[in-house]
Design a protein around this motif. Structure first.
Motif, PDB file in Angstrom:
ATOM      1  N   MET A   1     -20.291  -4.494   7.192  1.00  0.00           N
ATOM      2  CA  MET A   1     -20.668  -5.843   6.776  1.00  0.00           C
ATOM      3  C   MET A   1     -20.322  -6.031   5.301  1.00  0.00           C
ATOM      4  O   MET A   1     -20.702  -5.225   4.467  1.00  0.00           O
ATOM      5  CB  MET A   1     -22.183  -6.041   6.990  1.00  0.00           C
ATOM      6  CG  MET A   1     -22.664  -7.424   6.627  1.00  0.00           C
ATOM      7  SD  MET A   1     -24.453  -7.566   6.754  1.00  0.00           S
ATOM      8  CE  MET A   1     -24.668  -7.520   8.510  1.00  0.00           C
ATOM      9  N   GLU A   2     -19.606  -7.101   5.009  1.00  0.00           N
ATOM     10  CA  GLU A   2     -19.299  -7.431   3.606  1.00  0.00           C
ATOM     11  C   GLU A   2     -20.495  -8.158   2.998  1.00  0.00           C
ATOM     12  O   GLU A   2     -21.138  -8.960   3.675  1.00  0.00           O
ATOM     13  CB  GLU A   2     -18.076  -8.362   3.547  1.00  0.00           C
ATOM     14  CG  GLU A   2     -16.781  -7.766   4.086  1.00  0.00           C
ATOM     15  CD  GLU A   2     -16.049  -6.905   3.070  1.00  0.00           C
ATOM     16  OE1 GLU A   2     -16.321  -7.032   1.854  1.00  0.00           O
ATOM     17  OE2 GLU A   2     -15.207  -6.095   3.505  1.00  0.00           O
ATOM     18  N   ASP A   3     -20.759  -7.912   1.739  1.00  0.00           N
ATOM     19  CA  ASP A   3     -21.821  -8.617   1.014  1.00  0.00           C
ATOM     20  C   ASP A   3     -23.154  -8.570   1.764  1.00  0.00           C
ATOM     21  O   ASP A   3     -23.833  -9.570   1.945  1.00  0.00           O
ATOM     22  CB  ASP A   3     -21.398 -10.078   0.751  1.00  0.00           C
ATOM     23  CG  ASP A   3     -22.370 -10.780  -0.184  1.00  0.00           C
ATOM     24  OD1 ASP A   3     -22.982 -10.086  -1.031  1.00  0.00           O
ATOM     25  OD2 ASP A   3     -22.538 -11.998  -0.049  1.00  0.00           O
ATOM     26  N   GLY A   4     -23.494  -7.358   2.204  1.00  0.00           N
ATOM     27  CA  GLY A   4     -24.734  -7.203   2.956  1.00  0.00           C
ATOM     28  C   GLY A   4     -25.933  -6.989   2.045  1.00  0.00           C
ATOM     29  O   GLY A   4     -25.803  -6.683   0.859  1.00  0.00           O
ATOM     30  N   LYS A  18     -26.438 -10.796   5.622  1.00  0.00           N
ATOM     31  CA  LYS A  18     -25.693 -11.194   4.429  1.00  0.00           C
ATOM     32  C   LYS A  18     -26.690 -11.470   3.292  1.00  0.00           C
ATOM     33  O   LYS A  18     -27.813 -11.916   3.551  1.00  0.00           O
ATOM     34  CB  LYS A  18     -24.889 -12.464   4.733  1.00  0.00           C
ATOM     35  CG  LYS A  18     -23.800 -12.249   5.767  1.00  0.00           C
ATOM     36  CD  LYS A  18     -22.552 -11.694   5.097  1.00  0.00           C
ATOM     37  CE  LYS A  18     -21.412 -11.587   6.101  1.00  0.00           C
ATOM     38  NZ  LYS A  18     -20.262 -10.877   5.518  1.00  0.00           N
ATOM     39  N   THR A  19     -26.257 -11.253   2.059  1.00  0.00           N
ATOM     40  CA  THR A  19     -27.155 -11.454   0.928  1.00  0.00           C
ATOM     41  C   THR A  19     -27.729 -12.875   0.919  1.00  0.00           C
ATOM     42  O   THR A  19     -28.929 -13.070   0.717  1.00  0.00           O
ATOM     43  CB  THR A  19     -26.400 -11.174  -0.385  1.00  0.00           C
ATOM     44  OG1 THR A  19     -25.863  -9.855  -0.308  1.00  0.00           O
ATOM     45  CG2 THR A  19     -27.329 -11.272  -1.592  1.00  0.00           C
ATOM     46  N   LYS A  20     -26.866 -13.867   1.201  1.00  0.00           N
ATOM     47  CA  LYS A  20     -27.318 -15.266   1.211  1.00  0.00           C
ATOM     48  C   LYS A  20     -28.458 -15.476   2.194  1.00  0.00           C
ATOM     49  O   LYS A  20     -29.443 -16.137   1.888  1.00  0.00           O
ATOM     50  CB  LYS A  20     -26.144 -16.181   1.602  1.00  0.00           C
ATOM     51  CG  LYS A  20     -25.479 -16.858   0.429  1.00  0.00           C
ATOM     52  CD  LYS A  20     -24.497 -17.899   0.963  1.00  0.00           C
ATOM     53  CE  LYS A  20     -23.468 -18.242  -0.102  1.00  0.00           C
ATOM     54  NZ  LYS A  20     -22.298 -18.890   0.488  1.00  0.00           N
TER      55      LYS A  20
END
Ligand code: ZN
Length: 390
Positions: A1-4, A18-20
């Motif tokens: 996962m990118e930007d997890g 996701k961070t968001k």
């Protein structure tokens, strides 16, 4: 996962995403001031490694073995020169419980610095009643001091104790009638392990030990197929958690192994360190549907490494496992091999917050940079140790 992002609370993973999305979590919004954020941008975060096969209760490196083996000496010549397992047995028998325990704590901390958060630890260099109990007590004391998770294994059946040479049945009786019941009574170990191989314990002796362990309510695991082929069928009926090494296996046993709950654990560090040309045939196991784990086999005679990334690198280069398969073997499948997969081995809500962050851009770099430690931060039950500047 990118930007997890992983949200942890009270030692447990609460959410992963996701961070968001994580930032939109209503609990997080309400408690933002109380939350400690660890910025892992530019790092790869994995579940903490589960090293499901180690022999960490020993006192000194076996440098005589190392040098003699390089010069071409065989097992007998190494033993004659004062090396071999006997030198480890003498060291453990002489050592105090406190000294063994302190050495274990520093070993566990070094493992943690390499990304390991759960460790299986075997006794097996005492081989008499008092020294085996002392080894397991040292594991228990070290486990209380180290925040990671330790699964203790009684390996009195590592080799025939020197005093019982030529009288293996008498030693098996001692294991079955005295040591195993005591280990169970005092809850000193979850597992009983047997070294079933040429020159160690026969299939019949190993079965006796398995019967005694089962009667005492202990779970089972075994060293199998390191030096010679042993048929697995007599053992699978005991439902062992794991069968380890498996360099030599009969192909006809693989379907039954695949259909069982038993994991096959590979320890390529031993093959590497002993300079063996042969490694377990991982592809055959994977194609047969066997669940496979990777472990270090950390021990002074045949695998003096506690680096899970090194074991993974060897699995990729010498056993043709993909980096993703190596990671699965070092995390979730290791957790299955220790029967802790309900709380370890993956980043999922409800599991223990055991994580490791690596200073790399892609997970495939973990086995790629062999012999290097890229772990920068380890999180054990939600508490971070390591050297991230923030
Ligand atoms: Zn071992």
């Amino acid at each position: 996962m990118e930007d997890g992002a992983v949200l942890c609370h009270a030692g447990k993973i609460v959410s992963v995403g996701k961070t968001k999305e994580a930032m939109r979590d209503p609990w997080l919004k309400k408690n933002l001031k109380k939350v400690r954020e660890i910025d892992c941008r530019g790092l790869v975060v994995l579940p903490g490694f589960v090293d499901s096969h180690t022999h960490p209760v020993f006192t000194h490196p076996r440098l005589v073995d190392f040098e003699k083996r390089i010069a071409g000496a065989n097992y007998e010549e190494i033993a004659e020169a004062g090396g071999g397992i006997r030198s480890s047995i003498e060291g453990v028998r002489r050592a105090s419980k406190g000294a063994l325990g302190q050495k274990l704590v520093s070993t566990f901390r070094e493992m943690e610095a390499h990304g390991t958060t759960t460790v299986e630890a075997k006794s097996g260099y005492g081989l008499d009643f008092a020294s085996e109990m002392k080894s397991l007590e040292a594991i228990r004391e070290a486990a209380r001091e180290w925040p990671g998770t330790v699964a203790a294994t009684f390996l009195g059946a590592h080799t025939i104790a020197p005093e019982y040479r030529g009288r293996s049945q008498a030693y098996v009786d001692l294991l079955c009638n005295e040591m195993i019941p005591e280990v169970a009574k005092r809850r000193l170990a979850q597992f009983v392990d047997v070294f079933c191989d040429r020159g160690a314990f026969s299939t019949e002796e190993s079965e006796q030990i398995f019967v005694a362990a089962r009667m005492s309510g202990l779970a089972l695991r075994a060293h199998m197929g390191q030096l010679s082929e042993t048929r697995l069928k007599p053992f699978l009926r005991f439902k062992p958690a794991s069968l380890d090494h498996m360099d030599y296996v009969n192909d006809a046993d693989l379907p039954a192994l695949a259909a069982s709950e038993t994991v096959a654990t590979f320890v390529p560090g031993a093959n590497y360190f002993l300079g063996l040309p042969r490694y377990a045939n991982a592809r055959k196991f994977i194609e047969s549907g066997v669940a496979i784990a990777l472990a270090t086999d950390y021990n002074p005679g045949s695998s003096p490494t506690l680096s899970m990334p090194m074991a993974m690198s060897l699995a990729c280069t010498h056993m043709k496992m993909s980096p993703a398969e190596a990671i699965a073997g070092a995390t979730i499948n290791g957790a299955w091999a220790l029967r802790v997969a309900d709380r370890k081995g993956s980043i999922e809500p409800g599991k223990d917050a055991d994580l490791a962050a690596f200073d790399i851009a892609d997970y495939r770099e973990i086995p790629y940079w062999f012999g290097m430690n890229k772990c920068r931060l380890t999180i054990v039950s939600g508490i971070a140790t390591g050297s991230l500047s923030n």
